[in-house]
Design an enzyme around this catalytic site. Structure first.
Site: not given
Ligand SMILES: *Cc1c(COP(=O)(O)O)cnc(C)c1O
Length: 361
Positions: A102, A172, A196
């Site tokens: 990511w 993030d 999530k």
């Protein structure tokens, strides 16, 4: 009706109490005679939900009054470009910590917008260990430093964060926001897709230190400007109303459960259960991440024999366990134990894994 043991990586498990509440008020929201899905985003009932969700985020993360909370569409991936579009302006350089899939994607997007610098990388260790943040050597003129608090695919997670001085720190936190208390004041910007740990897909939380908004150029398109969204309290256009509504319910659930310290304690216990099975298996199960970097949210592991690993995946599915196949980039297995995954489900999984080893080890 029987429920699966849900270990999905994202969208992930939601608290069953929250799903029930949403179901009960779906047709007739608070006696209004219509669903929240069918109302103007400028209506009083929706606005109350919108504001309450922002307020709960501020309270749970103990944000000081100079932070704005934005509720944006586009997923965390949209933030990979919005961050540099807003802050990596002409002549500037942004620093990235490359800790896995990511953060790598975020860095790649930033390279399309401007100059970047990798401050630390886990590449040499195949992203199985967190890059060290202690001696980053941050040039003072950097536009910002970007990191990913939890690498959802590799299963590695930072436990502490660096002091970046005058250079704004961005993170993030898509896969571990609200999983533990954080020192929010260290960050100038935090973003997280909701799906999530705090809701369904469709809304991304962006927390931004207000003075930073002044640096944003006027010339960028409205929908990509944090400044425009902040000025309109994230009601510049139609927000993802149902996702915001669900996030609000989940945040209230977190508060009722005891807040972030309680979430952290539970998540620690759940992760420990599974890591214990891996570590006491005499090498039958192998944790994919280095012990010092292990995530409390995404537990990645494998078995050295691919045949036995496949057999395990088949049996898990037959037994009602869901979402344990690892990401296509990492392979093997991954158990995501987000806030809404009950301890009992992790215990059942741990017991099943121990039993599987007895039968196949
Ligand atoms: C899932 C995830 C993303 C991507 O989220 P989308 O909402 O699908 O764009 C980004 N970063 C991290 C850390 C993630 O876990």
């Amino acid at each position: 009706m029987t429920y699966a043991y849900n270990f999905n990586a994202g969208p992930g498990a939601l608290p069953s109490e929250v799903l029930q509440e949403a179901q009960e008020e779906l047709h007739n929201f608070q006696g209004i005679g219509a669903s929240i899905l069918e109302m103007s985003h400028r209506s009083k009932p929706y606005e109350a939900i919108h504001n309450e969700a922002q307020q709960l985020i501020k309270e749970l993360l103990e944000l000081s009054s100079d932070y704005d909370v934005l509720l944006l569409p586009g997923g965390a991936s949209a933030q990979f470009c919005m961050v540099p579009i807003n802050f990596l302006t002409k002549g500037k350089t942004a620093g990235y910590v490359n800790s896995g899939t990511w953060s790598g994607k975020a860095w790649k997007e930033a390279q399309k917008i401007g100059k970047t610098l990798v401050l630390a990388s886990g590449e040499k260790e195949y992203f199985k260990r967190l890059p060290d943040l202690n001696n980053l050597g941050i040039p003072r003129e950097l536009a910002y430093v970007h990191l990913t608090s939890n690498e959802t695919i590799g299963g590695i997670q930072y436990k502490s964060f660096p002091d970046t001085g005058d250079v704004p720190l961005f993170a993030d936190m898509s896969s571990d926001i609200m999983s533990r208390p954080i020192e929010a004041s260290k960050f100038a910007l935090i973003y997280a897709g909701a799906q999530k740990n705090i809701g369904p897909a469709g809304v991304t939380i962006v927390i931004v230190h207000r003075p930073l908004l002044e640096r944003i150029p006027e010339a960028i398109p409205d929908m990509l400007s944090y400044n425009v969204h902040a000025k309109h309290n994230s009601l510049f256009n139609t927000p993802p109303v149902f996702s915001v509504y669900m996030v609000n319910l989940v945040l209230k659930w977190i508060v009722n459960q005891g807040g972030l310290p309680e979430m952290a304690a539970r998540n620690r216990q759940k992760a420990d259960l599974l890591y214990h099975v891996i570590d006491t298996s005499g090498g039958f199960y192998r944790g994919l991440a280095h012990k010092d970097s292990r995530s409390m949210m995404n537990i990645t592991f494998g078995i050295s024999s691919p045949e036995i690993e496949n057999k395990l995946l088949v049996e898990l599915e037959q037994e009602g366990f869901m979402g344990l196949k690892g990401h296509r980039d990492a392979g093997h297995l991954r158990a995501s134990v987000y806030n809404a995954v009950p301890y009992e489900h992790c215990k059942t999984l741990a017991e099943f894994l121990a039993d599987f080893q007895k039968r196949n080890g």
